[in-house]
Design a protein around this motif. Structure first.
Motif, PDB file in Angstrom:
ATOM      1  N   GLY A 200       0.829  -1.207   0.000  1.00 25.09           N
ATOM      2  CA  GLY A 200       0.000   0.000   0.000  1.00 25.09           C
ATOM      3  C   GLY A 200       0.861   1.253   0.000  1.00 25.09           C
ATOM      4  O   GLY A 200       0.576   2.226  -0.710  1.00 25.09           O
ATOM      5  N   ARG A 201       1.960   1.241   0.777  1.00 23.66           N
ATOM      6  CA  ARG A 201       2.895   2.373   0.810  1.00 23.66           C
ATOM      7  C   ARG A 201       3.652   2.494  -0.516  1.00 23.66           C
ATOM      8  O   ARG A 201       3.890   3.593  -1.016  1.00 23.66           O
ATOM      9  CB  ARG A 201       3.877   2.208   1.965  1.00 23.66           C
ATOM     10  CG  ARG A 201       3.243   2.287   3.348  1.00 23.66           C
ATOM     11  CD  ARG A 201       4.233   1.877   4.423  1.00 23.66           C
ATOM     12  NE  ARG A 201       5.376   2.783   4.489  1.00 23.66           N
ATOM     13  CZ  ARG A 201       6.534   2.481   5.059  1.00 23.66           C
ATOM     14  NH1 ARG A 201       6.722   1.269   5.589  1.00 23.66           N
ATOM     15  NH2 ARG A 201       7.518   3.360   5.081  1.00 23.66           N
ATOM     16  N   LEU A 202       4.006   1.344  -1.086  1.00 25.22           N
ATOM     17  CA  LEU A 202       4.768   1.330  -2.338  1.00 25.22           C
ATOM     18  C   LEU A 202       3.946   1.889  -3.502  1.00 25.22           C
ATOM     19  O   LEU A 202       4.514   2.400  -4.474  1.00 25.22           O
ATOM     20  CB  LEU A 202       5.205  -0.101  -2.670  1.00 25.22           C
ATOM     21  CG  LEU A 202       6.093  -0.294  -3.901  1.00 25.22           C
ATOM     22  CD1 LEU A 202       7.452   0.382  -3.696  1.00 25.22           C
ATOM     23  CD2 LEU A 202       6.284  -1.780  -4.195  1.00 25.22           C
ATOM     24  N   GLN A 203       2.631   1.837  -3.374  1.00 26.53           N
ATOM     25  CA  GLN A 203       1.760   2.274  -4.469  1.00 26.53           C
ATOM     26  C   GLN A 203       1.981   3.736  -4.848  1.00 26.53           C
ATOM     27  O   GLN A 203       1.728   4.131  -5.988  1.00 26.53           O
ATOM     28  CB  GLN A 203       0.287   2.048  -4.076  1.00 26.53           C
ATOM     29  CG  GLN A 203      -0.703   2.157  -5.226  1.00 26.53           C
ATOM     30  CD  GLN A 203      -0.520   1.066  -6.276  1.00 26.53           C
ATOM     31  OE1 GLN A 203       0.210   0.094  -6.059  1.00 26.53           O
ATOM     32  NE2 GLN A 203      -1.183   1.225  -7.405  1.00 26.53           N
ATOM     33  N   ALA A 204       2.498   4.537  -3.937  1.00 28.67           N
ATOM     34  CA  ALA A 204       2.779   5.948  -4.224  1.00 28.67           C
ATOM     35  C   ALA A 204       3.807   6.089  -5.342  1.00 28.67           C
ATOM     36  O   ALA A 204       3.831   7.095  -6.060  1.00 28.67           O
ATOM     37  CB  ALA A 204       3.275   6.651  -2.964  1.00 28.67           C
ATOM     38  N   ASN A 205       4.657   5.087  -5.519  1.00 31.18           N
ATOM     39  CA  ASN A 205       5.685   5.128  -6.562  1.00 31.18           C
ATOM     40  C   ASN A 205       5.321   4.307  -7.794  1.00 31.18           C
ATOM     41  O   ASN A 205       5.986   4.411  -8.829  1.00 31.18           O
ATOM     42  CB  ASN A 205       7.020   4.612  -6.006  1.00 31.18           C
ATOM     43  CG  ASN A 205       7.672   5.587  -5.048  1.00 31.18           C
ATOM     44  OD1 ASN A 205       7.303   6.759  -5.010  1.00 31.18           O
ATOM     45  ND2 ASN A 205       8.632   5.116  -4.263  1.00 31.18           N
ATOM     46  N   ASN A 206       4.287   3.475  -7.679  1.00 29.58           N
ATOM     47  CA  ASN A 206       3.942   2.531  -8.740  1.00 29.58           C
ATOM     48  C   ASN A 206       3.232   3.200  -9.916  1.00 29.58           C
ATOM     49  O   ASN A 206       2.272   3.946  -9.729  1.00 29.58           O
ATOM     50  CB  ASN A 206       3.046   1.427  -8.155  1.00 29.58           C
ATOM     51  CG  ASN A 206       2.808   0.282  -9.132  1.00 29.58           C
ATOM     52  OD1 ASN A 206       3.530   0.130 -10.116  1.00 29.58           O
ATOM     53  ND2 ASN A 206       1.805  -0.515  -8.847  1.00 29.58           N
ATOM     54  N   VAL A 207       3.707   2.912 -11.127  1.00 28.80           N
ATOM     55  CA  VAL A 207       3.092   3.471 -12.341  1.00 28.80           C
ATOM     56  C   VAL A 207       1.675   2.952 -12.523  1.00 28.80           C
ATOM     57  O   VAL A 207       0.773   3.699 -12.898  1.00 28.80           O
ATOM     58  CB  VAL A 207       3.946   3.131 -13.591  1.00 28.80           C
ATOM     59  CG1 VAL A 207       3.214   3.500 -14.868  1.00 28.80           C
ATOM     60  CG2 VAL A 207       5.288   3.849 -13.519  1.00 28.80           C
ATOM     61  N   GLY A 208       1.459   1.655 -12.261  1.00 28.94           N
ATOM     62  CA  GLY A 208       0.118   1.099 -12.442  1.00 28.94           C
ATOM     63  C   GLY A 208       0.161  -0.309 -12.987  1.00 28.94           C
ATOM     64  O   GLY A 208       1.222  -0.909 -13.117  1.00 28.94           O
ATOM     65  N   PRO A 209      -1.002  -0.847 -13.325  1.00 27.75           N
ATOM     66  CA  PRO A 209      -1.092  -2.263 -13.718  1.00 27.75           C
ATOM     67  C   PRO A 209      -0.446  -2.567 -15.062  1.00 27.75           C
ATOM     68  O   PRO A 209      -0.324  -1.708 -15.927  1.00 27.75           O
ATOM     69  CB  PRO A 209      -2.614  -2.502 -13.781  1.00 27.75           C
ATOM     70  CG  PRO A 209      -3.193  -1.161 -14.077  1.00 27.75           C
ATOM     71  CD  PRO A 209      -2.317  -0.181 -13.364  1.00 27.75           C
ATOM     72  N   SER A 210      -0.034  -3.828 -15.211  1.00 27.29           N
ATOM     73  CA  SER A 210       0.487  -4.334 -16.479  1.00 27.29           C
ATOM     74  C   SER A 210       0.138  -5.815 -16.552  1.00 27.29           C
ATOM     75  O   SER A 210       0.484  -6.576 -15.649  1.00 27.29           O
ATOM     76  CB  SER A 210       2.005  -4.160 -16.561  1.00 27.29           C
ATOM     77  OG  SER A 210       2.517  -4.808 -17.719  1.00 27.29           O
ATOM     78  N   ALA A 211      -0.572  -6.212 -17.595  1.00 27.41           N
ATOM     79  CA  ALA A 211      -0.994  -7.609 -17.729  1.00 27.41           C
ATOM     80  C   ALA A 211       0.176  -8.524 -18.056  1.00 27.41           C
ATOM     81  O   ALA A 211       0.148  -9.711 -17.760  1.00 27.41           O
ATOM     82  CB  ALA A 211      -2.075  -7.731 -18.806  1.00 27.41           C
ATOM     83  N   SER A 212       1.222  -7.960 -18.666  1.00 28.43           N
ATOM     84  CA  SER A 212       2.360  -8.771 -19.092  1.00 28.43           C
ATOM     85  C   SER A 212       3.648  -8.280 -18.450  1.00 28.43           C
ATOM     86  O   SER A 212       4.000  -7.099 -18.564  1.00 28.43           O
ATOM     87  CB  SER A 212       2.502  -8.717 -20.619  1.00 28.43           C
ATOM     88  OG  SER A 212       3.709  -9.309 -21.032  1.00 28.43           O
ATOM     89  N   THR A 213       4.366  -9.182 -17.794  1.00 28.59           N
ATOM     90  CA  THR A 213       5.654  -8.825 -17.186  1.00 28.59           C
ATOM     91  C   THR A 213       6.712  -8.570 -18.253  1.00 28.59           C
ATOM     92  O   THR A 213       7.571  -7.695 -18.085  1.00 28.59           O
ATOM     93  CB  THR A 213       6.134  -9.951 -16.250  1.00 28.59           C
ATOM     94  OG1 THR A 213       5.054 -10.367 -15.425  1.00 28.59           O
ATOM     95  CG2 THR A 213       7.281  -9.484 -15.386  1.00 28.59           C
TER      96      THR A 213
END
Length: 351
Positions: A200-213
């Protein structure tokens, strides 16, 4: 035979033909020289130079059977096979845990032990014979070696403002490596609650979802991202053409880096349209010749315990894994509670 009886026999034989086809029996479809593979990404090269590329080419040359290939995230491939269950289109399904267990639980896989599977570790195959690993692998992260003078080493490092909008991981519940983020975080932080609190804290830096790694590595290589998740096999293979990729394993502050096995596991699809061709391909993928190419060409680890590789890639991979603690997840628990964990992640991150 009387004429009326002959007509009745012909009519019955015509009616029986589509039934054979529907059951995947000796129909015209099952006699086709084709096999369809649904697979998680990572084993096919960006430039046609991956393990799949070589294996499929050699298989086609040896058998005359053409490989039709469909690629996507692990969860995506299982969902597609599940939707098609009344009329299966795939013959072989290759995906990462816990999605291979999920596919098995949905009745999507039939029992078949490929030749050579007796040399695969018991932890890397189903007890009931529905799937077996074809390439061993480990979960990991990547970073941009050029842009980061001081690369991250811990989970806590990733909370720094340096990584704001420069960090991304694939979607848990959709991508195998994305789900692996949850599994590793729950292990490293000591449970679901502290792991979700951290994410939850890391989400501040996360760009967002990606279906493919697999789509994240080019972004890291170019510097669009500084950090992303991945897996050792895929990222090592990609690093041949993406020189800025560095593979690492997050540790807790003051702890050791950890990871776990994340093999590419393959199974024969239930009521596959080309069952015999699917069996032949699974046998071929586990053959000694193909397994010797896993590290040399694919940048991965052989699934067979009796295949020892000493090529340059195998040596480099062993170096990458030095000092990393390997734990074994409780796959039964993860398979049973995956939906709960993914929902907890969605709630914690607002995804």
């Amino acid at each position: 035979m009387p004429r009326n009886s002959l007509k009745l026999a012909v009519a019955l034989s015509l009616l029986a033909t589509p039934l054979l086809s529907a059951c995947g029996g000796s129909s015209a479809a099952s006699d086709e020289k084709v096999v369809t593979v649904y697979s998680a990404d990572g084993l096919k090269g960006e430039k046609g130079d991956g393990w799949y590329d070589r294996v499929f080419k050699d298989f086609e040359k040896q058998t005359g059977i053409k490989v039709e290939y469909v690629e996507g995230g692990s969860g995506e491939m299982v969902q597609r096979a599940a939707r098609e269950k009344p009329n299966p289109q795939a013959d072989v399904l290759v995906t990462l845990p816990p999605f291979i267990q999920q596919a098995d639980g949905k009745g999507l896989l039939q029992k078949y032990a490929p030749k050579g599977s007796d040399q695969v570790s018991g932890a890397d195959k189903a007890a009931d014979g529905t799937w077996t690993s074809v390439v061993n692998n480990y979960f990991g992260f990547i970073h941009n070696k050029k842009e980061l003078k001081q690369p991250p080493t811990t989970w806590e490092d990733l909370l720094d403002g340096t990584y704001k909008n420069k960090l991304q991981y694939s979607t848990p519940g959709v991508a195998g490596d994305g789900t692996a983020v949850l599994i590793k975080a729950m292990h490293d932080f000591g449970g679901e609650k502290p792991a979700m609190e951290y994410l939850g804290r890391l989400q501040a830096n996360n760009v967002g979802p990606s279906a493919s790694t697999g789509k994240l590595a080019p972004k890291v290589d170019k510097g669009e991202l500084l950090v992303a998740n991945g897996d050792v096999q895929m990222n090592y293979a990609q690093s041949k053409s993406m020189p800025n990729l560095g593979i690492w394993f997050p540790a807790r502050d003051g702890g050791n880096p950890t990871t776990f096995a994340l093999p590419y596991a393959a199974g024969l699809v239930t009521d596959a349209p080309h069952t015999e061709n699917g069996k032949k391909l699974l046998d071929f993928m586990l053959s000694r010749a193909a397994q010797l190419q896993v590290s040399e060409i694919g940048g991965g680890f052989s699934a067979r315990q009796d295949v020892k590789t000493t090529d340059a890639n195998a040596i480099a991979l062993a170096t990458i894994m030095e000092g990393v603690e390997i734990f074994e997840p409780d796959w039964d628990d993860i398979d049973k509670n995956l939906t709960t964990y993914v929902e907890a992640w969605k709630s914690a991150t607002g995804s």
